[in-house]
Design an enzyme around this catalytic site. Structure first.
Site, mmCIF file in Angstrom:
data_model
loop_
_atom_site.group_PDB
_atom_site.id
_atom_site.type_symbol
_atom_site.label_atom_id
_atom_site.label_comp_id
_atom_site.label_asym_id
_atom_site.label_seq_id
_atom_site.Cartn_x
_atom_site.Cartn_y
_atom_site.Cartn_z
ATOM 1 N N ILE A 118 0.843 -1.207 0.000
ATOM 2 C CA ILE A 118 0.000 0.000 0.000
ATOM 3 C C ILE A 118 0.878 1.257 0.000
ATOM 4 C CG2 ILE A 118 -1.848 1.276 1.195
ATOM 5 C CD1 ILE A 118 -2.762 -1.428 2.394
ATOM 6 N N GLY A 147 8.429 -5.142 3.014
ATOM 7 C CA GLY A 147 8.431 -4.285 1.821
ATOM 8 C C GLY A 147 9.581 -4.660 0.901
ATOM 9 N N LEU A 178 2.412 3.853 7.913
ATOM 10 C CA LEU A 178 1.884 2.574 7.432
ATOM 11 C C LEU A 178 2.718 1.387 7.905
ATOM 12 C CD1 LEU A 178 0.464 4.637 5.486
ATOM 13 C CD2 LEU A 178 0.639 2.913 3.702
ATOM 14 N N THR A 208 7.232 -4.319 16.497
ATOM 15 C CA THR A 208 7.173 -3.357 15.388
ATOM 16 C C THR A 208 5.938 -2.476 15.514
ATOM 17 O OG1 THR A 208 8.041 -5.092 13.977
ATOM 18 C CG2 THR A 208 7.211 -3.146 12.866
ATOM 19 N N TYR A 237 -2.198 -9.302 17.066
ATOM 20 C CA TYR A 237 -2.151 -8.260 16.031
ATOM 21 C C TYR A 237 -3.249 -7.234 16.281
ATOM 22 C CZ TYR A 237 -2.357 -6.305 11.279
ATOM 23 O OH TYR A 237 -2.368 -5.467 10.204
#
Ligand code: UDP
Length: 318
Positions: free
Chosen positions: A12, A36, A76, A95, A149
């Site tokens: 994204i 990524g 993001l 994270t 999560y």
């Protein structure tokens, strides 16, 4: 505008970088390349107004410098995908929680507006479909890691709202529902890239459980348009806003649609959840957003339907 995009090499984030750059804005990408890929932004890398920083959102000095230099932050960066979350439980929480703490603290220090992307996972097992932003959340036990999560992202949301309440940091929280498009990898479990890859290879499409669970899949181009509109909208600060498609499809029906859109001869194979995720995995039965708030704030609604989304993924998949 100089935009910092954390997670800008992700699926994204890289589409967001494309859209902002195409609009003539400057972009600083910060990404640790954990999920990524630099290939996602390779075409932008040496363009004027682009800067790429490789590092983690948990690194204080790096984030400090990047936030100081930008005008606003699209945050993001996050662990992503149910499969990865089940495989790397400690890293997931670190994270998500530490990264957001660091980003928000520096944004607050320099008073830079932030758009934080959260997830429809925070609604958990709630059955109050369509999910409204102020609806109750229903999480599972801490012994089932899937819920880590949702809880970690919910904590990020609480922190964002706390900064808004205590110091009026302009921060908008956007809950993304299933988002799909070119560059999304099936490596972390996402269903459409996996189905498309199998269909194109003539392999069986693996439907987990009985296939009656449903989702709504939104094209990444629609999502990116919504993210930018919400960041540009001062009324969205201090708010939590859903972005997603309302076109609901069961996973079994999705498998058939992918087979048909790709003119594939593949079969569908039902696979028990525990074969994929181990014992005690819990899935969501339905997940549908209410998008009334996004409509009211910025007039947003998805324009590209599921067929177009499947075709775009198929066209970009080798
Ligand atoms: N799923 C599936 N086959 C796959 C990958 C996923 O049947 O190869 C199912 C998964 O169990 C879930 C739905 O498809 O019910 C969507 O999965 P995804 O990981 O894309 O997103 P989620 O909504 O679970 O975050």
């Amino acid at each position: 505008m100089r935009n910092l995009i954390t997670g800008g090499c992700g699926f994204i984030g890289s589409h967001l970088a494309d859209a902002l750059h195409a609009d003539g804005q400057e972009v600083i990408v910060l990404d640790d390349l954990s999920t990524g890929k630099i290939e996602n932004i390779r075409h932008l890398e040496n363009k004027p107004g682009m800067q790429v920083l490789i590092g983690s959102v948990t690194e204080q000095d790096l984030v400090h410098e990047a936030v100081r230099k930008c005008d606003r932050v699209f945050h993001l960066a996050s662990a992503v995908g149910v499969k990865l979350i089940m495989e790397r439980p400690v890293q997931t929480i670190d994270t998500i929680v530490t990264g957001t703490q660091v980003v928000l603290a520096h944004a607050n220090r320099y008073r830079k507006p932030v758009l934080l992307t959260s997830t429809s996972e925070v609604y958990g097992k709630s059955t109050a479909v369509p999910f409204e932003e102020d609806g109750d959340r229903l999480s599972g036990p801490t012994t089932k890691h899937r819920w880590a999560y949702a809880c970690a992202k919910a904590l990020d949301e609480f922190l964002a709202m706390a900064y808004w309440k205590s110091s009026r940091l302009p921060v908008a929280v956007v809950r993304l529902f299933n988002t799909v498009g070119p560059r999304q990898t099936g490596q972390y479990g996402m269903v459409i890239p996996n189905f498309v890859r199998s269909a194109k290879a003539g392999l069986p499409l693996q439907v987990y459980g009985d296939g009656n669970q449903s989702r709504c899949f939104c094209h990444v181009a629609d999502v990116v348009r919504g993210l930018i509109a919400l960041m540009d909208c001062s009324q969205a600060y201090g708010e939590v806003v859903n972005l997603g498609s309302t076109e609901e499809v069961t996973i079994m029906e999705l498998a058939r649609r992918v087979i048909s859109e790709t003119s594939s001869q593949s079969d569908v194979l039902l696979v028990p959840y525990e074969h994929v995720f181990g014992e005690g995995f819990e899935d969501m039965v339905r997940r549908v957003p209410s998008i009334e708030k996004a409509k009211r704030l910025v007039g947003w609604q998805p324009e590209l339907g599921l067929s177009r989304t499947i075709r775009d993924v198929a066209a970009s998949c080798p």
